[in-house]
Design a protein around this motif. Structure first.
Motif, PDB file in Angstrom:
ATOM      1  N   VAL A  13      19.350 -25.682   8.108  1.00 51.19           N
ATOM      2  CA  VAL A  13      18.909 -27.030   7.818  1.00 51.19           C
ATOM      3  C   VAL A  13      17.477 -27.182   7.959  1.00 51.19           C
ATOM      4  CG1 VAL A  13      19.290 -28.777   9.584  1.00 51.19           C
ATOM      5  CG2 VAL A  13      20.648 -29.114   7.843  1.00 51.19           C
ATOM      6  N   ALA A  14      16.820 -27.826   7.288  1.00 54.63           N
ATOM      7  CA  ALA A  14      15.263 -28.003   7.365  1.00 54.63           C
ATOM      8  C   ALA A  14      15.280 -29.065   8.714  1.00 54.63           C
ATOM      9  CB  ALA A  14      14.588 -28.734   6.264  1.00 54.63           C
ATOM     10  N   THR A  15      14.349 -28.522   9.530  1.00 58.70           N
ATOM     11  CA  THR A  15      14.163 -29.219  10.648  1.00 58.70           C
ATOM     12  C   THR A  15      12.625 -29.685  11.029  1.00 58.70           C
ATOM     13  OG1 THR A  15      13.971 -27.148  12.053  1.00 58.70           O
ATOM     14  CG2 THR A  15      16.202 -28.258  11.828  1.00 58.70           C
ATOM     15  N   ARG A  65      23.444 -37.354  15.409  1.00 53.55           N
ATOM     16  CA  ARG A  65      23.340 -36.619  13.997  1.00 53.55           C
ATOM     17  C   ARG A  65      22.112 -36.033  13.633  1.00 53.55           C
ATOM     18  NH1 ARG A  65      28.621 -37.142  13.064  1.00 53.55           N
ATOM     19  NH2 ARG A  65      29.447 -39.055  12.951  1.00 53.55           N
ATOM     20  N   LEU A  66      21.044 -36.507  14.572  1.00 52.59           N
ATOM     21  CA  LEU A  66      19.819 -35.733  13.988  1.00 52.59           C
ATOM     22  C   LEU A  66      19.113 -34.461  14.785  1.00 52.59           C
ATOM     23  CD1 LEU A  66      17.764 -38.913  13.197  1.00 52.59           C
ATOM     24  CD2 LEU A  66      18.216 -37.214  11.632  1.00 52.59           C
ATOM     25  N   ALA A  67      19.567 -34.755  16.152  1.00 54.78           N
ATOM     26  CA  ALA A  67      19.184 -33.585  17.110  1.00 54.78           C
ATOM     27  C   ALA A  67      19.797 -32.326  16.806  1.00 54.78           C
ATOM     28  CB  ALA A  67      19.567 -33.893  18.586  1.00 54.78           C
ATOM     29  N   VAL A  68      19.099 -31.334  16.647  1.00 58.12           N
ATOM     30  CA  VAL A  68      19.479 -29.705  16.480  1.00 58.12           C
ATOM     31  C   VAL A  68      19.191 -29.114  17.877  1.00 58.12           C
ATOM     32  CG1 VAL A  68      19.072 -27.917  15.453  1.00 58.12           C
ATOM     33  CG2 VAL A  68      18.895 -29.964  14.201  1.00 58.12           C
ATOM     34  N   LEU A  75      13.909 -24.792  28.892  1.00 54.69           N
ATOM     35  CA  LEU A  75      15.391 -24.714  28.856  1.00 54.69           C
ATOM     36  C   LEU A  75      15.891 -25.136  27.341  1.00 54.69           C
ATOM     37  CD1 LEU A  75      18.199 -23.629  29.999  1.00 54.69           C
ATOM     38  CD2 LEU A  75      18.404 -25.734  31.155  1.00 54.69           C
ATOM     39  N   PRO A  76      16.406 -24.159  26.531  1.00 51.09           N
ATOM     40  CA  PRO A  76      16.460 -24.670  25.167  1.00 51.09           C
ATOM     41  C   PRO A  76      18.161 -25.276  25.266  1.00 51.09           C
ATOM     42  CG  PRO A  76      16.438 -22.519  25.109  1.00 51.09           C
ATOM     43  CD  PRO A  76      16.192 -22.838  26.473  1.00 51.09           C
ATOM     44  N   LEU A  77      18.292 -26.378  24.647  1.00 55.70           N
ATOM     45  CA  LEU A  77      19.812 -27.102  24.404  1.00 55.70           C
ATOM     46  C   LEU A  77      20.007 -27.078  23.136  1.00 55.70           C
ATOM     47  CD1 LEU A  77      19.626 -29.982  27.227  1.00 55.70           C
ATOM     48  CD2 LEU A  77      20.729 -27.809  27.524  1.00 55.70           C
ATOM     49  N   THR A  78      21.178 -26.747  22.685  1.00 61.24           N
ATOM     50  CA  THR A  78      21.538 -26.580  21.365  1.00 61.24           C
ATOM     51  C   THR A  78      23.088 -27.164  21.107  1.00 61.24           C
ATOM     52  OG1 THR A  78      22.177 -24.415  21.301  1.00 61.24           O
ATOM     53  CG2 THR A  78      20.029 -24.582  20.385  1.00 61.24           C
ATOM     54  N   LEU A  83      23.396 -31.807  24.473  1.00 61.74           N
ATOM     55  CA  LEU A  83      22.257 -32.681  23.909  1.00 61.74           C
ATOM     56  C   LEU A  83      22.491 -33.987  24.262  1.00 61.74           C
ATOM     57  CD1 LEU A  83      21.483 -31.051  20.649  1.00 61.74           C
ATOM     58  CD2 LEU A  83      20.127 -31.251  22.397  1.00 61.74           C
ATOM     59  N   LEU A  84      23.815 -34.618  23.744  1.00 59.58           N
ATOM     60  CA  LEU A  84      24.092 -35.967  24.177  1.00 59.58           C
ATOM     61  C   LEU A  84      24.090 -36.401  25.420  1.00 59.58           C
ATOM     62  CD1 LEU A  84      24.693 -38.774  22.917  1.00 59.58           C
ATOM     63  CD2 LEU A  84      27.006 -38.039  22.803  1.00 59.58           C
ATOM     64  N   GLY A  85      24.686 -35.417  26.380  1.00 60.35           N
ATOM     65  CA  GLY A  85      24.522 -35.521  27.768  1.00 60.35           C
ATOM     66  C   GLY A  85      23.414 -35.740  28.405  1.00 60.35           C
TER      67      GLY A  85
END
Length: 116
Positions: A13-15, A65-68, A75-78, A83-85
């Protein structure tokens, strides 16, 4: 055993990445499906929902819905739950930055949700 159909691989998906003052990067989807846009445009589920509850729920739905991904302090979260937490645990200033970033993103990329 029945043959299982292989799923077609999901297309990337384009981000769009957004960087805050501390160098953390929030990456948001550029578009949403028409069904998701319609769901986000709906009002509160019940008449008992307060205006603040509805606003908070819409903010979280938009984020979900938007956060990838969200890279914080390197530290990357995916994972969607993580992410919601992280968004829910963020301090008020960070939540404000995320809401403002999403509002700007909607104006640029999904204007039908920006005014809702």
């Amino acid at each position: 055993m029945a043959k299982r159909r292989k799923r077609a691989p999901r297309q990337k998906v384009a981000t769009v990445p957004y960087v805050d003052g501390d160098g953390n990067t929030l990456t948001l989807r550029e578009t949403l499906s028409t069904g998701t846009i319609a769901k986000l445009g709906e009002g509160p589920a019940t008449a008992a929902t307060t205006q603040e509850d509805a606003w908070r729920r819409r903010s979280e739905l938009l984020f979900e819905r938007l956060a990838v991904s969200w890279e914080i302090a390197g530290l990357p979260l995916t994972d969607q739950k993580m992410l919601l937490g992280r968004y829910r645990m963020a301090d008020p200033a960070t939540q404000q930055w995320v809401r403002e970033t999403i509002a700007t993103h909607l104006e640029r990329h999904i204007p039908e949700l920006a005014s809702a």
